[in-house]
Design an enzyme around this catalytic site. Structure first.
Site, PDB file in Angstrom:
ATOM      1  N   ARG A  96      28.147  41.739  33.013  1.00 34.15           N
ATOM      2  CA  ARG A  96      28.500  40.807  32.227  1.00 34.15           C
ATOM      3  C   ARG A  96      27.226  40.518  30.991  1.00 34.15           C
ATOM      4  O   ARG A  96      26.552  40.099  31.455  1.00 34.15           O
ATOM      5  CB  ARG A  96      29.199  39.599  32.771  1.00 34.15           C
ATOM      6  CG  ARG A  96      29.407  38.396  31.787  1.00 34.15           C
ATOM      7  CD  ARG A  96      30.043  37.416  32.520  1.00 34.15           C
ATOM      8  NE  ARG A  96      31.561  37.791  32.793  1.00 34.15           N
ATOM      9  CZ  ARG A  96      32.575  36.733  32.890  1.00 34.15           C
ATOM     10  NH1 ARG A  96      32.233  35.423  33.275  1.00 34.15           N
ATOM     11  NH2 ARG A  96      33.809  37.168  33.153  1.00 34.15           N
ATOM     12  N   HIS A 143      37.136  42.676  27.435  1.00 36.53           N
ATOM     13  CA  HIS A 143      37.012  41.884  28.560  1.00 36.53           C
ATOM     14  C   HIS A 143      38.091  42.939  29.526  1.00 36.53           C
ATOM     15  O   HIS A 143      39.228  42.510  29.989  1.00 36.53           O
ATOM     16  CB  HIS A 143      37.338  40.621  28.760  1.00 36.53           C
ATOM     17  CG  HIS A 143      37.014  39.979  30.053  1.00 36.53           C
ATOM     18  ND1 HIS A 143      36.617  40.438  31.293  1.00 36.53           N
ATOM     19  CD2 HIS A 143      37.293  38.574  30.633  1.00 36.53           C
ATOM     20  CE1 HIS A 143      36.577  39.765  32.018  1.00 36.53           C
ATOM     21  NE2 HIS A 143      36.797  38.468  31.960  1.00 36.53           N
ATOM     22  N   GLN A 167      39.714  41.846  32.994  1.00 35.15           N
ATOM     23  CA  GLN A 167      40.688  40.721  32.586  1.00 35.15           C
ATOM     24  C   GLN A 167      41.940  41.423  32.326  1.00 35.15           C
ATOM     25  O   GLN A 167      43.021  41.207  32.744  1.00 35.15           O
ATOM     26  CB  GLN A 167      40.089  39.937  31.738  1.00 35.15           C
ATOM     27  CG  GLN A 167      41.334  38.613  31.331  1.00 35.15           C
ATOM     28  CD  GLN A 167      41.388  37.633  32.649  1.00 35.15           C
ATOM     29  OE1 GLN A 167      40.379  37.458  33.275  1.00 35.15           O
ATOM     30  NE2 GLN A 167      42.648  37.558  33.247  1.00 35.15           N
ATOM     31  N   ASP A 186      43.379  31.781  25.620  1.00 35.62           N
ATOM     32  CA  ASP A 186      41.981  31.560  26.070  1.00 35.62           C
ATOM     33  C   ASP A 186      41.414  30.322  25.205  1.00 35.62           C
ATOM     34  O   ASP A 186      41.701  29.819  24.389  1.00 35.62           O
ATOM     35  CB  ASP A 186      41.192  32.966  25.725  1.00 35.62           C
ATOM     36  CG  ASP A 186      39.959  33.079  26.327  1.00 35.62           C
ATOM     37  OD1 ASP A 186      39.704  32.146  27.373  1.00 35.62           O
ATOM     38  OD2 ASP A 186      39.141  34.071  25.865  1.00 35.62           O
ATOM     39  N   CYS A 245      43.452  33.508  30.809  1.00 39.41           N
ATOM     40  CA  CYS A 245      42.526  34.171  31.812  1.00 39.41           C
ATOM     41  C   CYS A 245      41.826  33.255  32.647  1.00 39.41           C
ATOM     42  O   CYS A 245      41.074  33.556  33.657  1.00 39.41           O
ATOM     43  CB  CYS A 245      41.732  35.070  30.772  1.00 39.41           C
ATOM     44  SG  CYS A 245      40.731  33.899  29.556  1.00 39.41           S
ATOM     45  N   ARG A 297      42.906  39.676  39.372  1.00 41.04           N
ATOM     46  CA  ARG A 297      41.653  40.034  39.146  1.00 41.04           C
ATOM     47  C   ARG A 297      41.038  41.002  40.348  1.00 41.04           C
ATOM     48  O   ARG A 297      40.671  42.050  40.076  1.00 41.04           O
ATOM     49  CB  ARG A 297      40.724  38.938  38.864  1.00 41.04           C
ATOM     50  CG  ARG A 297      41.040  38.038  37.488  1.00 41.04           C
ATOM     51  CD  ARG A 297      40.974  38.888  36.504  1.00 41.04           C
ATOM     52  NE  ARG A 297      39.621  39.617  36.421  1.00 41.04           N
ATOM     53  CZ  ARG A 297      38.448  39.083  35.833  1.00 41.04           C
ATOM     54  NH1 ARG A 297      38.506  37.981  35.140  1.00 41.04           N
ATOM     55  NH2 ARG A 297      37.295  39.674  35.709  1.00 41.04           N
TER      56      ARG A 297
HETATM   57  N1   CP Z   1      38.534  35.213  33.361  1.00 42.21           N
HETATM   58  C1   CP Z   1      37.247  35.216  34.031  1.00 42.21           C
HETATM   59  O1   CP Z   1      36.568  36.319  33.341  1.00 42.21           O
HETATM   60  O2   CP Z   1      36.753  34.382  34.547  1.00 42.21           O
HETATM   61  P1   CP Z   1      35.069  33.988  34.596  1.00 42.21           P
HETATM   62  O3   CP Z   1      34.540  33.741  33.550  1.00 42.21           O
HETATM   63  O4   CP Z   1      35.212  32.890  35.668  1.00 42.21           O
HETATM   64  O5   CP Z   1      34.665  35.249  35.570  1.00 42.21           O
HETATM   65  N1  NVA Z   2      36.488  34.295  25.733  1.00 40.22           N
HETATM   66  C1  NVA Z   2      36.165  33.953  27.167  1.00 40.22           C
HETATM   67  C2  NVA Z   2      36.844  34.435  28.114  1.00 40.22           C
HETATM   68  C3  NVA Z   2      36.121  33.855  29.586  1.00 40.22           C
HETATM   69  C4  NVA Z   2      36.548  34.456  30.551  1.00 40.22           C
HETATM   70  C5  NVA Z   2      34.753  33.958  26.720  1.00 40.22           C
HETATM   71  O1  NVA Z   2      34.238  35.036  26.612  1.00 40.22           O
HETATM   72  O2  NVA Z   2      33.937  32.854  27.193  1.00 40.22           O
END
Ligand code: CP
Ligand code: NVA
Length: 298
Positions: A95, A122, A125, A213, A253, A281
């Site tokens: 990430r 993502h 997701q 989101d 999400c 997930r």
């Molecule tokens: N939806 C999602 O990716 O959640 P987290 O940021 O908690 O991993």
């Molecule tokens: N768009 C958000 C998604 C979190 C799961 C971010 O990137 O923070």
């Protein structure tokens, strides 16, 4: 070697196979004896824990690594971190703030790389999202999925996935919060046709699912106040949900910023599927990893 940096790294047949495996309760323990690196430059509740459990369920050993510990381009280059981790792990998952980091990791072809969220995409997701939609509606051909809010990493991956499964995709956003040219080029290359709206009510009208989101993604915190102002009036509430189809569901999400992109009432409503979506997930991750190990072996 295969990498999953976004959903379009799978073709439609492969996506179907990943989703099939995600729903298979009897997957073989393909990761027995294997380690999986999970590097996080940003916080996570769902992604870290669903990945750890998916790796465990497949017999492998997940190792959580904080971004600062390896220090991409700070302690050493992204390339040297990648080469190092590939000495120990069969799969490298990360990430990251910048999508270019996972692209650079993948370019080395030392081990398959899975994007656990970047500023652009993502995919893990999106797998859970379409798994949730398919559990609700079966085939998605002819269904309409509407995303309302900031056209961001989650939106891009969702649009790619829903397109591959034949759903109509709508995206509604305030002016200035649409996809940038690079994302539009990715979506166009994948043949994704999105219907764009600047009015949430029109976008919600008759839709089978409303998805949102956060307005401020991780890494954009300095823009929070501006975004709160620019997104005023874009909250998904019960009134907006009422414009969707009678059997429409609500998706997010998570994490949710209650009172901003959606109300608590919508999150808790009978037609909210945010908890099955979060559960998915883990199933989606298990399906993807199982498929990816087979791909590496061939
Ligand atoms: N939806 C999602 O990716 O959640 P987290 O940021 O908690 O991993
Ligand atoms: N768009 C958000 C998604 C979190 C799961 C971010 O990137 O923070």
């Amino acid at each position: 070697m295969r990498h999953i940096l976004d959903i379009d790294d799978l073709d439609a047949g492969e996506l179907g196979e990943v989703l099939r495996r995600a729903s298979d309760p009897n997957l073989t323990a393909k990761l027995t004896g294997s380690g999986v690196a999970l590097v996080f430059e940003k916080p996570s509740a769902r992604t870290r824990n669903s990945m750890e459990m998916a790796v465990h369920q497949l017999g492998g050993h997940p190792v959580y690594i904080q971004g600062d510990e390896v220090g991409f381009d700070k302690r050493e280059t992204v390339e040297d971190v990648t080469r190092t981790l590939a000495c120990y792990y069969d799969l490298l998952c990360a990430r990251v703030f910048s999508h270019s980091v996972v692209e650079r990791m993948a370019a080395l072809h030392k081990a398959p790389v899975v994007n656990l969220l970047s500023d652009r995409a993502h995919p893990m997701q999106a797998l859970a999202d379409v798994l949730t939609l398919k559990a609700e509606f079966g085939e998605l051909v002819g269904r309409t999925v509407t995303y309302i809010g900031d056209a961001n990493n989650v939106t891009r991956s969702l649009a790619l996935a829903t397109h591959m499964l034949g759903a109509r995709t709508r995206v509604a956003h305030p002016q200035g919060y649409g996809f940038d040219d690079r994302d539009l080029a990715v979506l166009a290359k994948a043949g994704v046709e999105i219907e764009f709206f600047n009015d949430p009510v029109a976008a919600a009208s008759g839709a089978d699912a409303l998805y949102t989101d956060v307005w401020t993604s991780m890494g954009q915190e300095a823009e929070t106040q501006q975004r709160l102002s620019d997104f005023a009036g874009w909250t998904i509430n019960a009134e907006l949900m009422a414009h969707a189809a009678d059997d429409a569901i609500f998706l997010h999400c998570l994490p949710a910023h209650e009172g901003e992109e959606c109300t608590r009432e919508v999150l808790e409503a009978a037609n909210s599927r945010v908890w099955p979506q979060a559960t998915n997930r883990m199933h989606a991750a298990r399906g993807l990893l199982h498929w990816l190990v087979d791909e590496v072996a061939t």
